[in-house]
Design an enzyme around this catalytic site. Sequence first.
Site, PDB file in Angstrom:
ATOM      1  N   ASP A  23       0.847  -1.192   0.000  1.00  0.00           N
ATOM      2  CA  ASP A  23       0.000   0.000   0.000  1.00  0.00           C
ATOM      3  C   ASP A  23       0.887   1.249   0.000  1.00  0.00           C
ATOM      4  O   ASP A  23       1.885   1.315   0.723  1.00  0.00           O
ATOM      5  CB  ASP A  23      -0.911  -0.015   1.239  1.00  0.00           C
TER       6      ASP A  23
ATOM      7  N   ASN B  66     -12.966  -3.805   2.270  1.00  0.00           N
ATOM      8  CA  ASN B  66     -14.031  -2.806   2.354  1.00  0.00           C
ATOM      9  C   ASN B  66     -14.906  -2.809   1.104  1.00  0.00           C
ATOM     10  O   ASN B  66     -14.392  -2.852  -0.017  1.00  0.00           O
ATOM     11  CB  ASN B  66     -13.421  -1.411   2.522  1.00  0.00           C
TER      12      ASN B  66
ATOM     13  N   GLN C  15     -14.477   2.094   1.599  1.00  0.00           N
ATOM     14  CA  GLN C  15     -13.851   1.800   0.299  1.00  0.00           C
ATOM     15  C   GLN C  15     -13.602   3.106  -0.449  1.00  0.00           C
ATOM     16  O   GLN C  15     -14.500   3.943  -0.572  1.00  0.00           O
ATOM     17  CB  GLN C  15     -14.740   0.875  -0.543  1.00  0.00           C
TER      18      GLN C  15
ATOM     19  N   HIS D 137     -10.204  -5.248  -3.556  1.00  0.00           N
ATOM     20  CA  HIS D 137      -8.877  -5.489  -2.989  1.00  0.00           C
ATOM     21  C   HIS D 137      -9.019  -5.959  -1.563  1.00  0.00           C
ATOM     22  O   HIS D 137      -9.990  -5.626  -0.878  1.00  0.00           O
ATOM     23  CB  HIS D 137      -7.989  -4.234  -3.055  1.00  0.00           C
TER      24      HIS D 137
END
Length: 134
Positions: free
Chosen positions: A30, A86, A93, A99
Amino acid sequence: MENCIFCKIANGEIPSNTLYEDDDFRVILDIEPATKGHALILPKKHFANLYEIDDERASKVLLVAKQMATKMQKALNCDGLNVVQNNGVAAGQTVFHFHMHLVPRYEQDDAGLDMPNKKAADYDLKEVAAQIIG
Ligand code: 5GP
Ligand code: ZN
């Protein structure tokens, strides 16, 4: 999907810190990590969310999560690890390409992923169960 950033990352059009790749998935770090090692599992095919992902990839994604989590735990020596996924703005989200987050946890980190439970629901749990079961 045109203009989907995760389609571009998953398919290698935009470079990323890739931890793993197979025919169906790419696992990346991330860009704004909640903790050290925060990773995302992206399907290479576009699905907006869990409601839309196909059954084959939905099954496979947890195997990828298991393998990555095991590897990350050993490599990072984290004290715990959250799997987060999410769906929808209300759920947090922000990128509308399915994802799954793998968030290594460390004693006293400040990731703040806690889900405060209510002491008692102010509605009938049996009714909610019936509503979901249909
Ligand atoms: P969501 O809130 O939709 O569940 O999570 C989206 C995640 O994607 C966030 O943690 C955010 O930091 C991450 N993210 C957004 N854009 C990029 C990007 O371009 N590259 C990477 N590696 N991560 C991204
Ligand atoms: Zn996409």
